[in-house]
Design a protein around this motif. Sequence first.
Motif, PDB file in Angstrom:
ATOM      1  N   MET A   1      -4.459  -7.570   8.764  1.00  0.00           N
ATOM      2  CA  MET A   1      -4.097  -7.630   7.357  1.00  0.00           C
ATOM      3  C   MET A   1      -2.894  -6.738   7.119  1.00  0.00           C
ATOM      4  O   MET A   1      -2.922  -5.539   7.416  1.00  0.00           O
ATOM      5  CB  MET A   1      -5.258  -7.208   6.464  1.00  0.00           C
ATOM      6  CG  MET A   1      -5.134  -7.714   5.045  1.00  0.00           C
ATOM      7  SD  MET A   1      -6.745  -7.796   4.240  1.00  0.00           S
ATOM      8  CE  MET A   1      -6.311  -8.637   2.724  1.00  0.00           C
ATOM      9  N   GLU A   2      -1.865  -7.337   6.618  1.00  0.00           N
ATOM     10  CA  GLU A   2      -0.607  -6.630   6.405  1.00  0.00           C
ATOM     11  C   GLU A   2      -0.796  -5.513   5.383  1.00  0.00           C
ATOM     12  O   GLU A   2      -1.196  -5.746   4.241  1.00  0.00           O
ATOM     13  CB  GLU A   2       0.454  -7.622   5.920  1.00  0.00           C
ATOM     14  CG  GLU A   2       1.836  -7.042   5.769  1.00  0.00           C
ATOM     15  CD  GLU A   2       2.822  -8.102   5.303  1.00  0.00           C
ATOM     16  OE1 GLU A   2       3.884  -8.214   5.911  1.00  0.00           O
ATOM     17  OE2 GLU A   2       2.497  -8.819   4.329  1.00  0.00           O
ATOM     18  N   GLY A   3      -0.533  -4.265   5.804  1.00  0.00           N
ATOM     19  CA  GLY A   3      -0.578  -3.134   4.885  1.00  0.00           C
ATOM     20  C   GLY A   3      -1.956  -2.580   4.614  1.00  0.00           C
ATOM     21  O   GLY A   3      -2.104  -1.627   3.848  1.00  0.00           O
ATOM     22  N   ILE A   4      -2.997  -3.163   5.216  1.00  0.00           N
ATOM     23  CA  ILE A   4      -4.371  -2.702   4.992  1.00  0.00           C
ATOM     24  C   ILE A   4      -5.063  -2.603   6.345  1.00  0.00           C
ATOM     25  O   ILE A   4      -4.997  -3.529   7.163  1.00  0.00           O
ATOM     26  CB  ILE A   4      -5.148  -3.640   4.056  1.00  0.00           C
ATOM     27  CG1 ILE A   4      -4.481  -3.702   2.675  1.00  0.00           C
ATOM     28  CG2 ILE A   4      -6.599  -3.203   3.921  1.00  0.00           C
ATOM     29  CD1 ILE A   4      -5.167  -4.633   1.705  1.00  0.00           C
TER      30      ILE A   4
ATOM     31  N   THR B   1     -10.120  -0.136   1.556  1.00  0.00           N
ATOM     32  CA  THR B   1      -9.460  -0.445   0.289  1.00  0.00           C
ATOM     33  C   THR B   1      -9.099   0.793  -0.520  1.00  0.00           C
ATOM     34  O   THR B   1      -8.547   0.659  -1.621  1.00  0.00           O
ATOM     35  CB  THR B   1     -10.366  -1.352  -0.560  1.00  0.00           C
ATOM     36  OG1 THR B   1     -11.617  -0.691  -0.785  1.00  0.00           O
ATOM     37  CG2 THR B   1     -10.612  -2.682   0.135  1.00  0.00           C
TER      38      THR B   1
ATOM     39  N   VAL C   1      -5.554   1.148  -2.190  1.00  0.00           N
ATOM     40  CA  VAL C   1      -4.813  -0.120  -2.132  1.00  0.00           C
ATOM     41  C   VAL C   1      -4.328  -0.481  -3.534  1.00  0.00           C
ATOM     42  O   VAL C   1      -5.094  -0.513  -4.486  1.00  0.00           O
ATOM     43  CB  VAL C   1      -5.686  -1.250  -1.558  1.00  0.00           C
ATOM     44  CG1 VAL C   1      -5.004  -2.603  -1.722  1.00  0.00           C
ATOM     45  CG2 VAL C   1      -5.986  -0.976  -0.094  1.00  0.00           C
TER      46      VAL C   1
ATOM     47  N   GLU D   1      -0.337  -8.805  -3.542  1.00  0.00           N
ATOM     48  CA  GLU D   1      -0.740  -9.789  -2.551  1.00  0.00           C
ATOM     49  C   GLU D   1      -0.537  -9.241  -1.146  1.00  0.00           C
ATOM     50  O   GLU D   1       0.476  -8.604  -0.852  1.00  0.00           O
ATOM     51  CB  GLU D   1       0.056 -11.080  -2.736  1.00  0.00           C
ATOM     52  CG  GLU D   1      -0.245 -11.779  -4.056  1.00  0.00           C
ATOM     53  CD  GLU D   1       0.514 -13.091  -4.209  1.00  0.00           C
ATOM     54  OE1 GLU D   1       1.473 -13.316  -3.416  1.00  0.00           O
ATOM     55  OE2 GLU D   1       0.155 -13.899  -5.091  1.00  0.00           O
ATOM     56  N   TYR D   2      -1.513  -9.517  -0.276  1.00  0.00           N
ATOM     57  CA  TYR D   2      -1.494  -9.039   1.100  1.00  0.00           C
ATOM     58  C   TYR D   2      -1.797 -10.223   2.023  1.00  0.00           C
ATOM     59  O   TYR D   2      -2.662 -11.052   1.707  1.00  0.00           O
ATOM     60  CB  TYR D   2      -2.527  -7.928   1.311  1.00  0.00           C
ATOM     61  CG  TYR D   2      -2.265  -6.700   0.473  1.00  0.00           C
ATOM     62  CD1 TYR D   2      -1.593  -5.606   1.005  1.00  0.00           C
ATOM     63  CD2 TYR D   2      -2.662  -6.642  -0.865  1.00  0.00           C
ATOM     64  CE1 TYR D   2      -1.348  -4.470   0.229  1.00  0.00           C
ATOM     65  CE2 TYR D   2      -2.424  -5.522  -1.642  1.00  0.00           C
ATOM     66  CZ  TYR D   2      -1.762  -4.442  -1.087  1.00  0.00           C
ATOM     67  OH  TYR D   2      -1.509  -3.330  -1.862  1.00  0.00           O
ATOM     68  N   THR D   3      -1.125 -10.277   3.141  1.00  0.00           N
ATOM     69  CA  THR D   3      -1.290 -11.400   4.053  1.00  0.00           C
ATOM     70  C   THR D   3      -2.351 -11.098   5.096  1.00  0.00           C
ATOM     71  O   THR D   3      -2.257 -10.118   5.833  1.00  0.00           O
ATOM     72  CB  THR D   3       0.039 -11.734   4.752  1.00  0.00           C
ATOM     73  OG1 THR D   3       1.023 -12.031   3.757  1.00  0.00           O
ATOM     74  CG2 THR D   3      -0.122 -12.939   5.662  1.00  0.00           C
TER      75      THR D   3
ATOM     76  N   THR E   1      -3.293 -15.594   1.784  1.00  0.00           N
ATOM     77  CA  THR E   1      -2.747 -14.592   0.873  1.00  0.00           C
ATOM     78  C   THR E   1      -3.889 -14.002   0.059  1.00  0.00           C
ATOM     79  O   THR E   1      -4.497 -14.696  -0.761  1.00  0.00           O
ATOM     80  CB  THR E   1      -1.691 -15.201  -0.052  1.00  0.00           C
ATOM     81  OG1 THR E   1      -0.631 -15.741   0.743  1.00  0.00           O
ATOM     82  CG2 THR E   1      -1.123 -14.145  -0.996  1.00  0.00           C
TER      83      THR E   1
ATOM     84  N   GLU F   1      -5.364 -11.400  -2.633  1.00  0.00           N
ATOM     85  CA  GLU F   1      -4.875 -10.709  -3.826  1.00  0.00           C
ATOM     86  C   GLU F   1      -5.801  -9.573  -4.230  1.00  0.00           C
ATOM     87  O   GLU F   1      -7.024  -9.728  -4.276  1.00  0.00           O
ATOM     88  CB  GLU F   1      -4.748 -11.699  -4.990  1.00  0.00           C
ATOM     89  CG  GLU F   1      -4.209 -11.064  -6.269  1.00  0.00           C
ATOM     90  CD  GLU F   1      -4.195 -12.013  -7.455  1.00  0.00           C
ATOM     91  OE1 GLU F   1      -3.650 -11.619  -8.509  1.00  0.00           O
ATOM     92  OE2 GLU F   1      -4.733 -13.133  -7.334  1.00  0.00           O
TER      93      GLU F   1
END
Length: 611
Positions: free
Chosen positions: A54-57, A77, A80, A84-86, A100, A102
Amino acid sequence: MKKILYTLIFLNTLFLAAQKLERVEPPFWWSGMQRNSLQLMLYGDDIAGYTPEMEGIAVSNVRKTENPNYLFVTIDTKGVAGGEYTLRLKKGKRQVAEYTYEFREREEGSALRKGFDSSDVMYLIMPDRFANGNPDNDSAPGLAEKADRSKQGGRHGGDIQGIIDHIDYIHELGATTIWSTPLLEDNDPEYSYHTYAQSDVYRIDPRYGTNEDYRRLVDALHEKGMKLVMDYVTNHWGAEHWMIRDLPTYDWIHQFPGYANSNYRMETQYDPNASEIDRRYCVDGWFTSTMPDLNQSNPLVLDYLVQNAIWWIEYAGLDGFRVDTYSYNDKEAIAQWTRAITDEYPYFNIVGEVWLHDQAQIAYWQKDSKIGALQDFNSYLPAVMDFTLHDALGTVFDEDEATWDQGMVKVYGNFVNDFLYPDTDNLLVFAENHDTHRFNHIYDGDASKYKMAMAILATVRGIPQLYYGSEIGMAGNKDKGDGDIRRDFPGGWEGDEQNAFTEAGRTERQKTYFDYTSKVFRWRKDTPVIHKGRTKHYLPENNVYVYFRYDDTATVMVVVNNSAESREIDGKRFAESTGGFTSGKEVVSGKTMALDTIAIPAKTAWILELE
């Protein structure tokens, strides 16, 4: 040629993405929640063979089960931000799917939302039988059962729009809160209208409307200063639930192996002498063969249920839960579920269906119960249902002659045991609900007996609950089937011969019921001494029960004459409660009455504001 090749690779990636990731639940979440982790359930063909990122998480845990179509992915989380995160699924270095995900911003004050309490009056609705606001959704593509109003157990077409259309009617009645039986999808081939056998717990059943319609209902209620309680089912799902059709794990549900019915003996949960096999068949047995029993002691199941409940609170803006068959759940696991909800929302209220016939056994299930503490158990459940009062109200008004254990002493005796409850203000008090005989059937449509019951519900401790239609005299015999106690409200369907939602459309008999109900519960709404005041009652004499609700600013005297003849009461007996008061104004009639001697007609209840 290269351009064509890249296009084919791109299209193939899209195909794989669509094929490999069919569901992500919860479908989105919120930033700023107290919970610092989130368990994502990913579903798709052979999805367990892929690695989630997960991008950024940060992904803190990935759990695979024996079913390769599932991945349970825990993400951190804390901190966070909304956006939106991929989410990507990879096979080695190759990406095969993406989603995606959210994180939404919470509404201001969401965590501190105030749930229903003893200042409220709850109105119980079965949506399919209340009003059909949108005939276009009576049947829905992809759902098995189609509308057929001619069938007692069929879909009749009531929906969310029908509730929205009649909020003013409910408000006029004096109710402040709606408890709707479940509205989530139920794809059973028949008898799906009650919606307790759910097939998708993230989707409003399209025959009721959409998720957005559900939010519109909440918004419309909040605009009127009213509340909505969701009927939440933790104990079981329906056999047609998509996860039951493809179980994530063998022990997602209780198996024996396969099906075994509950013995319904809830007392085995706390009976120190109970056998293990009896306890197991209560807790693990299925409520019916069409309702597989969820295994809340499985951490994956418990997290799924906790997150789903929080999702609906946050998404729809809910004000409370009524939890179905609360005491059939694994008691330790359901306590964890309840505590997780109230930790996230400390002023949110949850009432559990604990259908027992002994106050000590009911009190066991209320938060901070001293009885539960004897077994080192705390349910964390704020509110329970006062079934013993319901039992008394269902027999007492036919007992014209008082004996040692007959007549109004039954109602008196119910309140004698209030010392067992940690919080008597947080008891749901009622004369009937969607699973019992209609009150007006039990008493053969005797309005005087209905009025006595409503006077009691409107003035005793706790949170009164009304059942739709009884306020216009509707009856129903459970022995004829559940559909008979869940009749259509007259006027809820286009073409109905009569519209009892309007004053002009009510018969004289219906007006008698409605006017009394509306009068006492609208009065109650504006009378704080009833919401939080103390109670003092007096032993019934000659089948007359007298009690007082009082605080430092007001006193209300309630006199219920359940005998078949008029009674004259000597007011001196109640001097410790009447004090310096000399008269009382009767709430319904508006008449002022002296307190020295009170002459009350047969089968009559008076509510007196002391002056």
